[in-house]
Design an enzyme around this catalytic site. Structure first.
Site, short mmCIF file in Angstrom:
data_model
loop_
_atom_site.label_atom_id
_atom_site.label_comp_id
_atom_site.label_asym_id
_atom_site.label_seq_id
_atom_site.Cartn_x
_atom_site.Cartn_y
_atom_site.Cartn_z
N SER A 276 2.67 -16.04 7.54
CA SER A 276 4.12 -16.18 7.53
C SER A 276 4.52 -17.04 8.72
O SER A 276 3.89 -16.99 9.77
CB SER A 276 4.76 -14.79 7.64
N LYS B 143 1.40 -11.07 9.21
CA LYS B 143 1.31 -11.19 7.75
C LYS B 143 0.08 -11.93 7.25
O LYS B 143 -0.38 -12.91 7.83
CB LYS B 143 2.54 -11.97 7.26
N GLU C 78 0.21 -14.14 -6.35
CA GLU C 78 1.62 -14.23 -6.73
C GLU C 78 1.90 -15.49 -7.54
O GLU C 78 2.65 -15.47 -8.52
CB GLU C 78 2.51 -14.21 -5.48
N HIS D 233 1.39 5.30 -15.65
CA HIS D 233 2.77 5.22 -15.12
C HIS D 233 2.76 4.86 -13.63
O HIS D 233 3.69 5.23 -12.90
CB HIS D 233 3.54 6.53 -15.30
#
Ligand code: ARG
Length: 458
Positions: free
Chosen positions: A277, A283, A290, A156
């Protein structure tokens, strides 16, 4: 407009109709397979006496010269032809004259395209299998090197029990191993040659279909000519297997994205496999993970598209089936790119073992072992479960962990606790005591790694 079938028509095809119908912009990918299939076909036809030896030789020489010219760039695959089959045949006739007009004897574009697509897909299955193998190598090496790299295991997405990186990666090893088994299975089932089915009812020429099959390394000819031209099951099977690979990659990517967050900091992605970024200088984004996760939908789309295209088709060939190509090619390319990039990203990713171990220790990952400790001292499991539950509540209240409590505090909750509780709930014990096959304990993991090493070496 350049088509093979003008005879019956008195009017030119409408240009938009022609364009809508044509497939050369995408089926030119089948160029090599189309030539290979034609060479096998005329070789068999000459053996059967339908073509003369000279006709066969002239056709094969012509086909080979087309191949050489296309490969060298001397000849461009022109999109003014309807499809790749027309392009090759028209070029052949241009080069060798009348003998070229005989190439299509005893064949239809229906069995021709069924063959080309099968030959092309067969190669893709082998390439994907090979890429999976490369990925499994990286995973197994990481497993071998991380038998005691501790990390939390989750259910979970809540911390459950401690495990090791080797064990966690081992789960993915099994998934991609099954994916490879699927490739092997697909190859066996698809490896029958549809050539000779003609348009749908075979031909009146004395074809030797077994010989053609053998020339192209098929296990034999397909056994029903209608099925031969109407079957795209192998594509659907392959797309389903590719979808499963993407699902596995996507789950793995999701974990890497989580591990790479500032909150977790379990991994450090290599600079070559991450991006920055345009506005936030701090970043370092896991774009590859992704994108692989994102492209999964695209591959599922190809599967659903093919299933839907096929579902209402009466036997035998229908032009709907031309729609098999773009979606399949896109899925093949996508999966190959994803496997390649993911393997590269994985092999260069670094682990922050200190952070992983700390995380493995907190969050009461040793609660099950604390309960097992009581069970070993004679407490029934259900009671032990209740005692440890209260213990966890006590710890949450005091903002501490089970192993940091004093023996007096422990005894207050249950007099059964002794000094040996500390060893029983240590991170090392929690992992190393799990020794049944498939569990994270080092000796169990070593056995599994040995089995998988052997599997990879064959
Ligand atoms: N481009 C067609 C396809 O991909 C080739 C077969 C054409 N056959 C036909 N009967 N029009 O399916």
């Amino acid at each position: 407009m350049a088509q093979l079938w003008g005879g019956r028509f008195t009017k030119e095809t409408d240009q938009m109709v022609y364009d809508f119908n044509a497939s050369i912009t995408f089926d030119q990918r089948l160029f090599e397979e189309d030539i290979e299939g034609s060479i096998a076909h005329v070789t068999m036809m000459a053996k059967q006496g339908v073509l003369t030896q000279e006709e066969k030789e002239s056709i094969i020489a012509g086909l080979n010269s087309i191949k050489t010219d296309v490969e060298s760039g001397a000849l461009e695959i022109s999109t003014k032809f309807e499809d790749i089959h027309s392009f090759v045949e028209a070029n052949l006739i241009d080069r060798i004259g009348d003998a070229g007009k005989k190439m299509h004897t005893g064949r239809s574009r229906n069995d021709q395209v069924a063959l080309d697509m099968r030959l092309y897909t067969r190669k893709q299955v082998v390439i994907v299998d090979d890429l999976l193998r490369g990925l499994l190598e990286v995973i197994l090496k990481t497993m071998e090197e991380n038998l005691d790299t501790y990390m939390p295991g989750f259910t979970h997405l809540q911390k459950a029990q401690p495990t090791t990186l080797a064990h966690h990666y081992g789960a993915y090893f099994e998934m991609f191993k099954r994916d490879r088994l699927r490739m092997k299975d697909i190859l066996v089932r698809m490896n029958q040659c549809p050539l000779g089915a003609g348009a749908m009812a075979g031909t009146t020429y004395p074809l030797d279909r077994a010989y053609t099959a053998e020339l192209m390394h098929f296990d034999g000819p397909t056994l029903n000519s209608m099925d031969s031209v109407a079957d795209r099951d192998y594509l659907i099977e392959f797309l389903a297997a590719l979808s499963t690979i993407m699902m596995h990659l996507s789950r793995f990517c999701e974990e890497i994205i989580i591990w790479n967050t500032n909150e977790y900091q379990f991994v450090e992605l290599d600079d070559a496999y991450s991006t920055g970024s345009s506005i936030m200088p701090q970043k370092k984004n896991p774009d590859i993970a992704e994108l692989v996760r994102g492209k999964t939908g695209r591959v599922y789309g190809a599967l659903v598209s093919m299933l839907t295209t096929m579902k209402g088709l009466p036997l035998a060939y229908n032009k709907d089936m031309q729609e098999d190509k773009q979606v399949s090619f896109d899925a093949f390319d996508t999966v190959k790119d994803c496997l390649t990039l993911f393997t590269g990203m994985l092999s260069t990713m670094k682990f922050r073992k200190d952070k992983m171990a700390v995380s493995a220790m907190n969050g009461f990952t040793n609660a099950t072992d604390a309960a097992d400790y009581l069970v070993n001292k004679g407490v029934p499991f259900r009671d032990a479960h209740g005692i440890i539950g209260r213990l966890v509540l006590y710890c949450i209240d005091k903002n501490t962990s089970i192993d940091a409590l004093s023996l007096a505090e422990l005894k207050e909750i249950s007099p059964v606790f002794e000094e040996d509780i500390y060893d029983a709930v240590s991170l090392e014990t929690c992992v190393e005591k799990r020794l049944t096959i498939g569990a994270p304990g080092k000796d169990a993991m070593k056995q599994v790694i040995a089995i998988n090493r052997e599997y990879l070496n064959i």
